[in-house]
Structure formats: structure tokens, C-alpha cells
Design a protein around this motif. Structure first.
Motif, PDB file in Angstrom:
ATOM      1  N   GLY A  95      38.817 -33.259   1.890  1.00 29.95           N
ATOM      2  CA  GLY A  95      38.262 -32.814   0.618  1.00 29.95           C
ATOM      3  C   GLY A  95      37.605 -31.452   0.636  1.00 29.95           C
ATOM      4  N   GLU A  96      37.777 -30.684   1.724  1.00 31.97           N
ATOM      5  CA  GLU A  96      37.122 -29.378   1.796  1.00 31.97           C
ATOM      6  C   GLU A  96      37.570 -28.460   0.665  1.00 31.97           C
ATOM      7  OE1 GLU A  96      36.323 -25.723   4.987  1.00 31.97           O
ATOM      8  OE2 GLU A  96      37.497 -27.474   5.575  1.00 31.97           O
ATOM      9  N   SER A  97      38.863 -28.500   0.329  1.00 38.16           N
ATOM     10  CA  SER A  97      39.362 -27.622  -0.735  1.00 38.16           C
ATOM     11  C   SER A  97      38.734 -27.973  -2.083  1.00 38.16           C
ATOM     12  CB  SER A  97      40.890 -27.716  -0.825  1.00 38.16           C
ATOM     13  OG  SER A  97      41.309 -29.040  -1.149  1.00 38.16           O
ATOM     14  N   LEU A  98      38.470 -29.261  -2.311  1.00 36.06           N
ATOM     15  CA  LEU A  98      37.815 -29.661  -3.562  1.00 36.06           C
ATOM     16  C   LEU A  98      36.427 -29.056  -3.660  1.00 36.06           C
ATOM     17  CD1 LEU A  98      38.779 -33.461  -3.620  1.00 36.06           C
ATOM     18  CD2 LEU A  98      39.796 -31.619  -4.977  1.00 36.06           C
ATOM     19  N   LEU A  99      35.689 -29.126  -2.562  1.00 39.41           N
ATOM     20  CA  LEU A  99      34.341 -28.552  -2.570  1.00 39.41           C
ATOM     21  C   LEU A  99      34.402 -27.038  -2.694  1.00 39.41           C
ATOM     22  CD1 LEU A  99      31.305 -28.752  -2.297  1.00 39.41           C
ATOM     23  CD2 LEU A  99      31.571 -28.848   0.191  1.00 39.41           C
ATOM     24  N   GLU A 100      35.313 -26.397  -1.994  1.00 41.37           N
ATOM     25  CA  GLU A 100      35.399 -24.937  -2.059  1.00 41.37           C
ATOM     26  C   GLU A 100      35.796 -24.462  -3.451  1.00 41.37           C
ATOM     27  OE1 GLU A 100      37.780 -23.434   1.193  1.00 41.37           O
ATOM     28  OE2 GLU A 100      35.907 -23.146   2.319  1.00 41.37           O
ATOM     29  N   ASN A 101      36.610 -25.219  -4.154  1.00 41.70           N
ATOM     30  CA  ASN A 101      36.934 -24.856  -5.530  1.00 41.70           C
ATOM     31  C   ASN A 101      35.672 -24.845  -6.399  1.00 41.70           C
ATOM     32  OD1 ASN A 101      39.652 -24.590  -5.005  1.00 41.70           O
ATOM     33  ND2 ASN A 101      40.185 -26.659  -5.648  1.00 41.70           N
ATOM     34  N   ARG A 102      34.832 -25.845  -6.199  1.00 40.97           N
ATOM     35  CA  ARG A 102      33.575 -25.907  -6.946  1.00 40.97           C
ATOM     36  C   ARG A 102      32.686 -24.710  -6.593  1.00 40.97           C
ATOM     37  NH1 ARG A 102      32.280 -30.573 -10.433  1.00 40.97           N
ATOM     38  NH2 ARG A 102      33.509 -32.342  -9.713  1.00 40.97           N
ATOM     39  N   LEU A 103      32.588 -24.396  -5.303  1.00 39.76           N
ATOM     40  CA  LEU A 103      31.728 -23.302  -4.860  1.00 39.76           C
ATOM     41  C   LEU A 103      32.253 -21.957  -5.354  1.00 39.76           C
ATOM     42  CD1 LEU A 103      30.972 -24.401  -1.181  1.00 39.76           C
ATOM     43  CD2 LEU A 103      29.669 -24.889  -3.265  1.00 39.76           C
ATOM     44  N   THR A 104      33.561 -21.798  -5.390  1.00 41.32           N
ATOM     45  CA  THR A 104      34.149 -20.553  -5.886  1.00 41.32           C
ATOM     46  C   THR A 104      33.787 -20.333  -7.353  1.00 41.32           C
ATOM     47  OG1 THR A 104      35.988 -20.691  -4.313  1.00 41.32           O
ATOM     48  CG2 THR A 104      36.304 -19.292  -6.245  1.00 41.32           C
ATOM     49  N   GLN A 105      33.811 -21.397  -8.138  1.00 40.27           N
ATOM     50  CA  GLN A 105      33.433 -21.279  -9.548  1.00 40.27           C
ATOM     51  C   GLN A 105      31.973 -20.818  -9.687  1.00 40.27           C
ATOM     52  OE1 GLN A 105      34.274 -25.044 -11.418  1.00 40.27           O
ATOM     53  NE2 GLN A 105      36.422 -25.014 -10.807  1.00 40.27           N
ATOM     54  N   LEU A 106      31.102 -21.368  -8.852  1.00 42.30           N
ATOM     55  CA  LEU A 106      29.692 -20.977  -8.911  1.00 42.30           C
ATOM     56  C   LEU A 106      29.491 -19.553  -8.405  1.00 42.30           C
ATOM     57  CD1 LEU A 106      27.861 -24.231  -7.782  1.00 42.30           C
ATOM     58  CD2 LEU A 106      28.301 -23.395 -10.094  1.00 42.30           C
ATOM     59  N   MET A 107      30.267 -19.150  -7.399  1.00 36.66           N
ATOM     60  CA  MET A 107      30.189 -17.779  -6.910  1.00 36.66           C
ATOM     61  C   MET A 107      30.580 -16.803  -8.020  1.00 36.66           C
ATOM     62  SD  MET A 107      32.278 -15.993  -3.765  1.00 36.66           S
ATOM     63  CE  MET A 107      33.859 -16.259  -4.592  1.00 36.66           C
ATOM     64  N   ASN A 108      31.648 -17.112  -8.720  1.00 39.11           N
ATOM     65  CA  ASN A 108      32.086 -16.240  -9.819  1.00 39.11           C
ATOM     66  C   ASN A 108      31.036 -16.193 -10.929  1.00 39.11           C
ATOM     67  OD1 ASN A 108      34.482 -15.686  -8.483  1.00 39.11           O
ATOM     68  ND2 ASN A 108      35.602 -17.338  -9.502  1.00 39.11           N
ATOM     69  N   LYS A 109      30.416 -17.319 -11.190  1.00 38.44           N
ATOM     70  CA  LYS A 109      29.360 -17.360 -12.202  1.00 38.44           C
ATOM     71  C   LYS A 109      28.180 -16.498 -11.779  1.00 38.44           C
ATOM     72  CE  LYS A 109      26.314 -20.581 -14.677  1.00 38.44           C
ATOM     73  NZ  LYS A 109      25.955 -22.021 -14.886  1.00 38.44           N
ATOM     74  N   ALA A 110      27.809 -16.580 -10.509  1.00 34.63           N
ATOM     75  CA  ALA A 110      26.693 -15.776  -9.998  1.00 34.63           C
ATOM     76  C   ALA A 110      26.998 -14.289 -10.102  1.00 34.63           C
ATOM     77  CB  ALA A 110      26.394 -16.157  -8.554  1.00 34.63           C
ATOM     78  N   LEU A 111      28.227 -13.906  -9.810  1.00 33.06           N
ATOM     79  CA  LEU A 111      28.611 -12.488  -9.885  1.00 33.06           C
ATOM     80  C   LEU A 111      28.628 -12.006 -11.321  1.00 33.06           C
ATOM     81  CD1 LEU A 111      31.450 -12.442  -7.205  1.00 33.06           C
ATOM     82  CD2 LEU A 111      29.129 -11.533  -6.985  1.00 33.06           C
ATOM     83  N   GLU A 112      29.047 -12.869 -12.251  1.00 34.66           N
ATOM     84  CA  GLU A 112      29.028 -12.498 -13.666  1.00 34.66           C
ATOM     85  C   GLU A 112      27.598 -12.285 -14.156  1.00 34.66           C
ATOM     86  OE1 GLU A 112      31.069 -15.582 -15.705  1.00 34.66           O
ATOM     87  OE2 GLU A 112      33.033 -15.098 -14.859  1.00 34.66           O
ATOM     88  N   ILE A 113      26.683 -13.147 -13.721  1.00 25.20           N
ATOM     89  CA  ILE A 113      25.281 -12.997 -14.094  1.00 25.20           C
ATOM     90  C   ILE A 113      24.723 -11.685 -13.549  1.00 25.20           C
ATOM     91  CG2 ILE A 113      22.968 -13.947 -13.716  1.00 25.20           C
ATOM     92  CD1 ILE A 113      24.290 -16.749 -13.722  1.00 25.20           C
ATOM     93  N   GLU A 114      25.104 -11.353 -12.303  1.00 20.49           N
ATOM     94  CA  GLU A 114      24.646 -10.108 -11.693  1.00 20.49           C
ATOM     95  C   GLU A 114      25.151  -8.896 -12.464  1.00 20.49           C
ATOM     96  OE1 GLU A 114      22.582  -8.125  -8.475  1.00 20.49           O
ATOM     97  OE2 GLU A 114      22.641 -10.222  -9.134  1.00 20.49           O
ATOM     98  N   GLN A 115      26.398  -8.951 -12.896  1.00 25.62           N
ATOM     99  CA  GLN A 115      26.968  -7.829 -13.656  1.00 25.62           C
ATOM    100  C   GLN A 115      26.281  -7.667 -15.008  1.00 25.62           C
ATOM    101  OE1 GLN A 115      31.150  -8.663 -13.825  1.00 25.62           O
ATOM    102  NE2 GLN A 115      31.520  -8.123 -11.675  1.00 25.62           N
ATOM    103  N   THR A 116      25.942  -8.801 -15.625  1.00 22.95           N
ATOM    104  CA  THR A 116      25.267  -8.759 -16.918  1.00 22.95           C
ATOM    105  C   THR A 116      23.905  -8.099 -16.808  1.00 22.95           C
ATOM    106  OG1 THR A 116      26.406 -10.802 -17.598  1.00 22.95           O
ATOM    107  CG2 THR A 116      24.438 -10.168 -18.843  1.00 22.95           C
ATOM    108  N   ARG A 117      23.204  -8.363 -15.685  1.00 21.35           N
ATOM    109  CA  ARG A 117      21.879  -7.800 -15.494  1.00 21.35           C
ATOM    110  C   ARG A 117      21.943  -6.301 -15.185  1.00 21.35           C
ATOM    111  NH1 ARG A 117      19.129 -12.184 -11.368  1.00 21.35           N
ATOM    112  NH2 ARG A 117      18.661 -13.815 -12.887  1.00 21.35           N
ATOM    113  N   ALA A 118      23.036  -5.865 -14.561  1.00 25.46           N
ATOM    114  CA  ALA A 118      23.139  -4.475 -14.103  1.00 25.46           C
ATOM    115  C   ALA A 118      23.151  -3.489 -15.270  1.00 25.46           C
ATOM    116  CB  ALA A 118      24.395  -4.307 -13.271  1.00 25.46           C
TER     117      ALA A 118
END
Length: 357
Positions: A334-357
Motif C-alpha cells: 500500500g505504499e503507493s496509496l499513501l504516497e498518492n495522498r502525500l503528493t496531493q498534500l505536497m501540491n496543496k502546500a506548494l499552492e499555499i506558498e505561491q499564494t502567499r508569495a
């Protein structure tokens, strides 16, 4: 005391006294269950306030008291984000941390990831704000936070120990359950840990049993495996350096049997083993007692866990080398299932960072 308590709640102790103690503990657990259910009802119905932080939050928790491998899982997640150049922080309540220091778990993570931001505060919402405002964290991992529902989370990861998944079947203090098993319906990912310690048929049975309660979750299986030997000076040695040699071992963790299992599968000749209470203090008097014990055995080394070593400022015990066995977590299903979830959160974090910039 811990061993006696486990023998009582597990049903190993027999007789009128043990039966009476179990009855008394069961009566207390009924009241505890009412409190837990009422608290969860308040959050489920929106009567209790939930605080959302401006960055993604991952909760790592469990259903039972004692060790299920949360700290290695938190370390695994932190490293996953570090490897992708995100500023990740860990927040926790600092359980049994001394007034002038930090908890065992924080010290253990610091040895593995020295650059990790770790904020401890009984108020995890306040800890989260501090990690964001003072350290610029882009994503947070909340350690031992499944029941801490004041803090909104974007991903709930729950670890279940394959050896003792349901806390002897009862709520605390009659058993080790923090809340009823139905609480798993709040989980997004369930990680069955230490699957190498049970049979394949038992793993399948647990999977069917747990997913019947929480069918919406992603299923992940993990093993805990030794990585290296570490001493108080920061020196390291390969795990096999002591293979075939007589050793002593001790630990003060929630699941001492799991540590013993790992030692035996490292091909060490275990002469004696001491299971101490969880979060054992290791003050001078206790260290002297351990040194006296170690002096009585002709062994090549004395071993403990990394969590224990964080509180022991010495690299020898009774003239024997003192090593900690650093243990990590490896996902075997199930590692790929967890990594898919983490990738979504990583992208969300980067979007938030761009919004603040």
C-alpha cells in the motif's frame, strides 16, 4: 507494575483477586467510555470547535495505549517531505517531557533528523501556529493526534499493531483501547504495523475485520526493521556487527516484546532481557542498577532502543559497549496509496506558498 497490569487485562492472571480487579477496572472503563463517546459526539455534531491551520496537517495516531510504531512513522513521513524540499514540522504534546527538556520521542526524532522542526505543547493548535509563524513550516505532522480533534487535519493515519490490535478488547483501564473501534471510521489511512510478527492468515483476518469497520480507508502494511547500531557518541556500526555474539538488552518502551523479537531476528545471542516501564527515567540510581546487572554477564555488548539511549549519556555499561538499535519502518503493502495522498498534500502546500508569495 506495567507487567502486572498487562497480565490482569490480558486475562493471564487467574483467581478471585484478579477477577475482582478486572471487574473494578471494567466499571471504570464504562464511565470512561461515556466520556469518550460524548466528546466524539460533540465534534461529530459541530458543537465542539475545530481549529484549521493555514497549512496541510497530517495526524499520526492509534486506537490503543502503548507503542504501535508512531515515532518511526512520523520520521518516515518527515523524511518523505524533506526529500522533496518541503519545510515540514512535527507537533506533539510532549508526553512526560521534563520541565526543562523535550520528550523521548522528540529526542529520538532529533537523532534521526537533526534539522527537523519539532514543537511540543499540550495545545497542538498553539504548537501548529508556532511551527508556522516562527519556523515557516509548509506542512505539519501531528504526532499522537488521532483523539486530539480540536486540530483539523487533512489526512488521518492510524497505526494498528498486528500483535495486539484492539487493546485486549476493552476500553481503558479494563483494556488498552483509547476509544471504541468504530473510531476508525474517521481514518483515511490505516497502517497495520509489525506484520512480520504474525502469520499471513492473521494479517488477512485483521484486514477483513478492520475494513469491515472502516471500508473507506486506504490499507497499508508495514514492518519495523533494524537499520544500524548507534552509541551516545554518535558513532555507528552495522547491525550484523554483533551477530552470533552474546548480548544483554533492556528497554523502557510500550511494546518490549517487539524489541525482543527484533533482537532475536538479528541473530544476536540474547543472554538476558529487561523490560522496564515505558518512558523509564534512567536516573543515576537506575543506571547503577543496570550496570550492576550487566556486570554479572560475560557479554560482548549491552543493547537498548534509540528512545532509551536519548536519556543515557554514556557509551558503556559496566565496561561493556552500550549500543542502541535504530529501527525504522518499511512499508510492504500500500505504499503507493499513501504516497498518492502525500503528493496531493505536497501540491496543496506548494499552492499555499505561491499564494502567499
Amino acid at each position: 507494575m506495567q507487567g502486572w497490569y498487562h497480565q490482569i487485562v490480558r486475562g493471564d492472571r487467574r483467581g478471585a483477586l484478579a477477577t475482582g480487579v478486572r471487574g473494578f477496572l471494567h466499571a471504570i472503563s464504562v464511565g470512561y467510555g461515556w466520556v469518550v463517546r460524548y466528546r466524539n459526539w460533540r465534534f461529530d455534531t459541530g458543537r465542539a470547535k475545530v481549529h484549521r491551520l493555514p497549512v496541510p496537517v497530517i495526524s499520526v495516531g492509534n486506537l490503543t495505549l502503548g507503542g504501535t510504531g508512531k515515532t518511526p512513522m512520523v520520521g518516515w513521513l518527515a523524511k518523505w517531505f524533506f526529500d522533496r524540499h518541503l519545510r515540514v514540522g512535527v507537533i506533539s504534546r510532549g508526553y512526560k517531557a521534563p520541565r526543562s527538556g523535550v520528550s523521548d520521542e522528540a529526542l529520538e526524532l532529533r537523532r534521526q533528523l537533526p534539522e527537523l522542526i519539532h514543537v511540543e505543547d499540550p495545545d497542538r493548535v498553539r504548537a501548529g501556529w508556532k511551527a508556522i509563524e516562527q519556523f515557516g513550516c509548509q506542512i505539519l505532522v501531528a504526532d499522537d493526534a488521532f483523539q486530539h480533534r480540536r486540530l483539523a487535519r487533512d489526512l488521518d493515519i492510524v497505526l494498528i499493531d498486528a500483535k495486539e490490535p484492539f487493546g485486549f478488547g476493552y476500553l481503558f483501564p479494563r483494556g488498552l483501547l483509547r476509544e471504541p473501534i468504530g473510531g476508525l471510521r474517521r481514518a483515511d489511512v490505516i497502517v497495520l504495523s509489525r506484520v512480520d510478527m504474525v502469520s499471513g492468515s492473521r494479517r488477512s483476518q485483521l484486514r477483513d475485520q478492520i475494513l469491515a469497520v472502516a471500508p473507506q480507508t486506504d490499507w497499508v502494511e508495514a514492518v519495523h526493521e533494524p537499520i544500524e547500531l548507534v552509541n551516545a557518541k554518535g558513532e555507528t556500526a552495522p547491525v550484523h556487527a554483533l551477530a552470533g555474539q552474546p548480548v544483554l538488552a533492556f528497554c523502557g518502551i510500550g511494546q518490549p516484546e517487539a524489541f525482543r523479537y527484533t533482537l532475536e531476528h538479528c541473530s544476536y545471542h540474547l543472554s538476558d532481557f529487561q523490560a522496564l516501564p515505558d518512558h523509564y527515567p534512567y536516573r543515576p540510581r537506575q543506571l547503577a542498577q543496570l550496570a550492576d546487572w550487566a556486570s554479572q554477564w560475560p557479554v560482548a555488548a549491552v543493547l537498548c532502543t534509540l528512545k532509551d539511549l536519548t536519556k543515557i549519556p554514556q557509551d558503556r555499561m559496566a565496561d561493556r559497549p552500550l549500543w542502541a538499535l535504530r529501527i525504522g519502518i518499511r512499508l510492504v503493502e500500500g505504499e503507493s496509496l499513501l504516497e498518492n495522498r502525500l503528493t496531493q498534500l505536497m501540491n496543496k502546500a506548494l499552492e499555499i506558498e505561491q499564494t502567499r508569495a
